[in-house]
Design a protein around this motif. Structure first.
Motif, PDB file in Angstrom:
ATOM      1  N   SER A   1       8.252   4.443 100.799  1.00  0.00           N
ATOM      2  CA  SER A   1       7.157   4.222 100.120  1.00  0.00           C
ATOM      3  C   SER A   1       7.673   4.496  98.477  1.00  0.00           C
ATOM      4  N   ALA A   2       8.255   6.531  98.371  1.00  0.00           N
ATOM      5  CA  ALA A   2       8.047   7.569  97.032  1.00  0.00           C
ATOM      6  C   ALA A   2       9.118   6.569  96.858  1.00  0.00           C
ATOM      7  N   GLN A   3      10.438   6.763  97.846  1.00  0.00           N
ATOM      8  CA  GLN A   3      11.724   6.457  97.166  1.00  0.00           C
ATOM      9  C   GLN A   3      11.857   5.305  96.534  1.00  0.00           C
ATOM     10  N   ALA A   4      11.032   3.676  96.658  1.00  0.00           N
ATOM     11  CA  ALA A   4      10.932   3.121  96.444  1.00  0.00           C
ATOM     12  C   ALA A   4      10.767   3.425  94.529  1.00  0.00           C
ATOM     13  N   LYS A   5       9.416   4.335  94.566  1.00  0.00           N
ATOM     14  CA  LYS A   5       9.432   5.062  93.349  1.00  0.00           C
ATOM     15  C   LYS A   5      10.890   5.412  92.356  1.00  0.00           C
ATOM     16  N   LYS A   6      10.869   6.274  92.770  1.00  0.00           N
ATOM     17  CA  LYS A   6      12.170   7.402  92.855  1.00  0.00           C
ATOM     18  C   LYS A   6      12.758   7.253  93.275  1.00  0.00           C
ATOM     19  N   PRO A   7      13.600   6.005  93.152  1.00  0.00           N
ATOM     20  CA  PRO A   7      15.058   5.795  93.666  1.00  0.00           C
ATOM     21  C   PRO A   7      16.531   6.979  93.956  1.00  0.00           C
ATOM     22  N   PHE A   8      15.795   7.627  93.017  1.00  0.00           N
ATOM     23  CA  PHE A   8      17.715   8.416  92.820  1.00  0.00           C
ATOM     24  C   PHE A   8      16.765  10.657  93.037  1.00  0.00           C
ATOM     25  N   ASP A   9      15.757  10.791  93.182  1.00  0.00           N
ATOM     26  CA  ASP A   9      15.106  11.434  93.598  1.00  0.00           C
ATOM     27  C   ASP A   9      16.234  11.638  94.700  1.00  0.00           C
ATOM     28  N   VAL A  10      16.705  13.813  94.246  1.00  0.00           N
ATOM     29  CA  VAL A  10      17.107  14.512  95.355  1.00  0.00           C
ATOM     30  C   VAL A  10      16.561  14.470  96.172  1.00  0.00           C
ATOM     31  N   ASP A  11      15.535  15.212  96.552  1.00  0.00           N
ATOM     32  CA  ASP A  11      14.278  15.587  97.021  1.00  0.00           C
ATOM     33  C   ASP A  11      13.769  15.058  98.153  1.00  0.00           C
ATOM     34  N   ILE A  12      13.351  13.244  97.939  1.00  0.00           N
ATOM     35  CA  ILE A  12      13.196  12.394  98.417  1.00  0.00           C
ATOM     36  C   ILE A  12      14.165  11.902  99.417  1.00  0.00           C
ATOM     37  N   ASN A  13      15.694  11.921  99.007  1.00  0.00           N
ATOM     38  CA  ASN A  13      16.369  11.307  99.586  1.00  0.00           C
ATOM     39  C   ASN A  13      17.179  12.604 101.049  1.00  0.00           C
ATOM     40  N   ASN A  14      16.611  13.724 100.394  1.00  0.00           N
ATOM     41  CA  ASN A  14      17.757  14.307 101.185  1.00  0.00           C
ATOM     42  C   ASN A  14      16.574  14.875 102.465  1.00  0.00           C
ATOM     43  N   LEU A  15      14.595  14.584 102.467  1.00  0.00           N
ATOM     44  CA  LEU A  15      14.141  14.734 103.832  1.00  0.00           C
ATOM     45  C   LEU A  15      14.089  13.727 103.999  1.00  0.00           C
ATOM     46  N   LEU A  16      14.373  12.006 103.546  1.00  0.00           N
ATOM     47  CA  LEU A  16      14.769  11.418 104.401  1.00  0.00           C
ATOM     48  C   LEU A  16      16.003  11.349 105.337  1.00  0.00           C
ATOM     49  N   ARG A  17      17.210  11.403 104.915  1.00  0.00           N
ATOM     50  CA  ARG A  17      18.479  12.022 106.145  1.00  0.00           C
ATOM     51  C   ARG A  17      17.965  13.059 106.740  1.00  0.00           C
ATOM     52  N   ARG A  18      16.761  13.664 106.546  1.00  0.00           N
ATOM     53  CA  ARG A  18      16.115  15.264 107.227  1.00  0.00           C
ATOM     54  C   ARG A  18      15.462  14.202 108.566  1.00  0.00           C
ATOM     55  N   VAL A  19      14.415  12.998 107.974  1.00  0.00           N
ATOM     56  CA  VAL A  19      13.421  12.869 108.941  1.00  0.00           C
ATOM     57  C   VAL A  19      14.291  11.834 110.169  1.00  0.00           C
ATOM     58  N   ALA A  20      15.381  11.497 109.395  1.00  0.00           N
ATOM     59  CA  ALA A  20      16.115  10.705 110.223  1.00  0.00           C
ATOM     60  C   ALA A  20      17.433  11.316 111.540  1.00  0.00           C
ATOM     61  N   MET A  21      18.148  12.596 110.562  1.00  0.00           N
ATOM     62  CA  MET A  21      18.672  13.182 111.717  1.00  0.00           C
ATOM     63  C   MET A  21      17.571  14.198 112.340  1.00  0.00           C
ATOM     64  N   CYS A  22      16.348  14.426 112.649  1.00  0.00           N
ATOM     65  CA  CYS A  22      15.125  14.206 113.331  1.00  0.00           C
ATOM     66  C   CYS A  22      15.111  13.505 114.494  1.00  0.00           C
ATOM     67  N   TYR A  23      15.603  11.924 113.228  1.00  0.00           N
ATOM     68  CA  TYR A  23      14.387  11.179 114.526  1.00  0.00           C
ATOM     69  C   TYR A  23      15.450  11.152 115.923  1.00  0.00           C
ATOM     70  N   LYS A  24      16.483  11.045 115.191  1.00  0.00           N
ATOM     71  CA  LYS A  24      18.490  10.805 115.790  1.00  0.00           C
ATOM     72  C   LYS A  24      17.851  11.336 117.160  1.00  0.00           C
ATOM     73  N   LYS A  25      17.902  12.677 116.473  1.00  0.00           N
ATOM     74  CA  LYS A  25      17.708  13.999 117.999  1.00  0.00           C
ATOM     75  C   LYS A  25      16.569  14.127 118.871  1.00  0.00           C
ATOM     76  N   SER A  26      15.594  13.391 118.276  1.00  0.00           N
ATOM     77  CA  SER A  26      14.385  13.607 119.437  1.00  0.00           C
ATOM     78  C   SER A  26      14.702  12.317 120.493  1.00  0.00           C
ATOM     79  N   ILE A  27      15.671  11.422 119.850  1.00  0.00           N
ATOM     80  CA  ILE A  27      15.533  10.476 120.512  1.00  0.00           C
ATOM     81  C   ILE A  27      16.413  10.602 121.867  1.00  0.00           C
ATOM     82  N   ASP A  28      17.426  11.443 121.634  1.00  0.00           N
ATOM     83  CA  ASP A  28      18.749  11.623 122.676  1.00  0.00           C
ATOM     84  C   ASP A  28      18.304  12.838 123.323  1.00  0.00           C
ATOM     85  N   GLN A  29      17.180  13.485 123.026  1.00  0.00           N
ATOM     86  CA  GLN A  29      16.533  14.355 123.425  1.00  0.00           C
ATOM     87  C   GLN A  29      15.919  13.985 124.915  1.00  0.00           C
ATOM     88  N   GLN A  30      14.735  12.502 123.998  1.00  0.00           N
ATOM     89  CA  GLN A  30      14.227  11.872 125.409  1.00  0.00           C
ATOM     90  C   GLN A  30      15.116  11.213 126.347  1.00  0.00           C
TER      91      GLN A  30
END
Ligand SMILES: *[C@@H]1O[C@H](CO)[C@@H](O)[C@H](O)[C@H]1NC(C)=O
Ligand SMILES: *[C@@H]1O[C@H](CO)[C@@H](O)[C@H](O)[C@H]1NC(C)=O
Ligand SMILES: *[C@@H]1O[C@H](CO)[C@@H](O)[C@H](O)[C@H]1NC(C)=O
Length: 358
Positions: free
Chosen positions: A284-313
Motif C-alpha cells: 500500500s505504501a509502495q502504491a503511493k510512493k513507487p520509487f521510495d528506496v526505504d519502502i522498496n528495500n523493506l519489501l525486499r527484506r520482508v520477501a527474503m524473511c518470508y522465503k527463509k521462514s518457509i524454507d525453515q518450516q
C-alpha cells in the motif's frame, strides 16, 4: 649626546614593551582580543564561531559542550568533552555560575565562544577549594549545540487542565512542538525511554484540549499524527513491535493512506514475523510512493524473511516426517496442531505430510 640619550630611551622603551609582551600572562593576552559584555570588565567574550537565530532566551534548556580552565593550566577543571553527548542544562537551575548564566544569554545556536570571568562573576574571593583558588579568574569555552525554550513549556505543563484550555490553541501547539523537539533530541542520543515520555506527554496535552469547532479538532489530529509516528518508531527501537503497531495504527486512523504510517506498520509486522501483513502494508505504501528506496528495500527484506521462514518450516516438517517411520498417534496430533498455528498457506510438502500422517 642628547640624540644618543634619546635613542637609548627608545631602545629601552621597545625592549620593555617586547619583554612585557613576552611575559604577558595568558589571560591578559586573551583579554586583548575580547569584548566587554557588561561594560564593567567582569565578563569578557570572544566569539570563535558565530551562531545563528535569536539569542538564548531566559530559562531555556541548553544543549552545551564546555570546558573551564584556570590560568596557566592546560587541563580543564571541568569539562563535558569526555561525554558522548552534549549536556542538557536548564538556565536558572543547572547553570549556577553567575557569569556563565549571563554569558549564555548572549549566545546563539551553534555559537562557539570563549569567556573570561572575573571572580565576582565566578567563584568569588574564596574560590572553591581545592580546585579553584581564591579570587580566581576563570576561562570558559562554550559551544551551544541547541536550545529549547523550555520556560513556556514548563509553565504550561504546570497549569491545571482548565487553565491550559483557557490558552489559545497556538500556545498549546508551540508547547507540543518544543516537547517533540526534546523527544527528537533524546531519540537522537539513543535515549528512547525519555524520548517516548516526551512524545506521550505531548499526546496527553493534545488529548486534554477541549475543542469547540471542527477546525480545531482537525488541527489537533494533524498535530497528533507525527507524534504517533514518532512513538511508533521509538517503540520499534525499544523492541516493542506490538506497541509500535498500535501507534502506527493510530496514525492510520487519522490518515488511512499515510505512507510513513504504512511503512511503520510494515516494520512492526516484520519484527513480529507476520510477513503477509508486513507485505500488505508495504505494498500500500509502495502504491503511493513507487520509487521510495526505504519502502522498496523493506519489501525486499520482508520477501527474503518470508522465503527463509518457509524454507525453515519445510525443513522442520521433513525432519518430523523422518520421525514418522514408526507412526505414533501423538506425533500425528502434534503435526496437526502445528499446522493449525501455521499462518502461511500450506505448501505442497505440508499437504503431503498431512496426507501421509492421516
Ligand atoms: C524564569 O524563571 C524565573 C524563576 O522561575 C521566573 O521568575 C521568570 O519569570 C522566568 N522568566 C521567563 C522569561 O519565563
Ligand atoms: C542527530 O545526531 C547527528 C549526529 O549524531 C546529527 O548530525 C543530527 O543533526 C542530529 N539530528 C537531530 C534532529 O538532532
Ligand atoms: C519525529 O517526527 C518528525 C516529523 O515527522 C520528524 O522530522 C522526526 O525525524 C521524527 N523523529 C523521530 C525520532 O521519529
Amino acid at each position: 649626546t642628547s640624540s644618543c640619550k634619546k635613542t637609548t630611551k627608545v631602545h629601552f622603551f621597545l625592549a620593555s614593551t617586547l619583554i612585557s609582551f613576552l611575559f604577558i600572562s595568558p589571560f591578559a593576552q586573551l583579554r586583548l582580543q575580547m569584548e566587554d559584555v557588561l561594560g564593567d570588565g567582569g565578563i569578557l567574550k570572544e566569539v570563535i564561531q558565530s551562531g545563528e537565530g535569536p539569542p538564548v532566551p531566559e530559562n531555556a534548556s541548553i544543549l552545551i559542550h564546555y570546558s573551564a580552565f584556570l590560568e596557566y593550566s592546560d587541563q580543564p577543571f571541568e569539562t563535558t568533552t569526555r561525554c558522548k553527548y552534549p549536556r542538557m542544562m536548564k538556565l536558572g537551575r543547572d547553570v549556577t555560575l553567575f557569569g556563565l548564566q549571563l554569558g549564555l544569554l548572549t549566545m546563539k545556536k551553534g555559537e562557539f565562544s570563549r569567556f573570561l570571568f572575573q571572580p565576582d562573576y565566578a567563584y568569588g574571593d574564596l574560590g572553591c577549594p581545592p580546585f579553584i583558588p581564591a579570587a580566581a579568574e576563570v576561562l570558559y569555552e562554550v559551544h551551544i549545540v541547541d536550545y529549547f525554550d523550555s520556560a513556556q513549556m514548563d509553565d504550561f505543563i504546570a497549569l491545571s487542565l482548565e487553565e491550559q484550555n483557557s490558552f489559545p490553541l497556538s500556545t498549546l501547539l508551540k508547547v507540543v512542538d518544543t516537547l517533540r523537539g526534546f523527544g527528537n533530541r533524546c531519540f537522537n542520543q539513543s535515549n528512547y525511554y525519555n524520548a517516548k515520555d516526551r512524545y506521550k506527554q505531548a499526546v496527553r496535552l493534545l488529548g486534554n484540549r477541549e475543542t469547540q469547532n471542527d477546525a480545531d479538532k482537525e488541527t489537533i489530529q494533524t498535530a497528533l499524527l507525527p507524534l504517533y509516528l514518532n512513538i511508533s518508531l521509538t517503540e520499534l527501537r525499544l523492541d516493542s513491535p506490538h506497541k509500535a503497531l498500535k501507534y502506527s495504527n493510530k496514525a492510520l486512523e487519522i490518515d488511512r493512506t499515510n505512507t510513513k504510517a504504512l511503512f511503520r506498520c510494515g516494520q512492526a509486522y516484520l519484527d513480529l514475523h507476520e510477513y503477509e501483513s508486513a507485505h500488505r502494508c508495504l505494498i500500500s505504501a509502495q502504491a503511493k510512493k513507487p520509487f521510495d528506496v526505504d519502502i522498496n528495500n523493506l519489501l525486499r527484506r520482508v520477501a527474503m524473511c518470508y522465503k527463509k521462514s518457509i524454507d525453515q518450516q519445510k525443513e522442520l516438517y521433513s525432519k518430523m516426517f523422518q520421525h514418522l517411520r514408526s507412526p505414533v498417534k501423538d506425533k500425528c496430533l502434534l503435526i496437526f496442531s502445528g499446522f493449525n498455528s501455521f499462518l502461511l498457506p500450506p505448501t505442497p510438502s505440508g499437504t503431503l505430510l498431512l496426507l501421509a500422517c492421516c
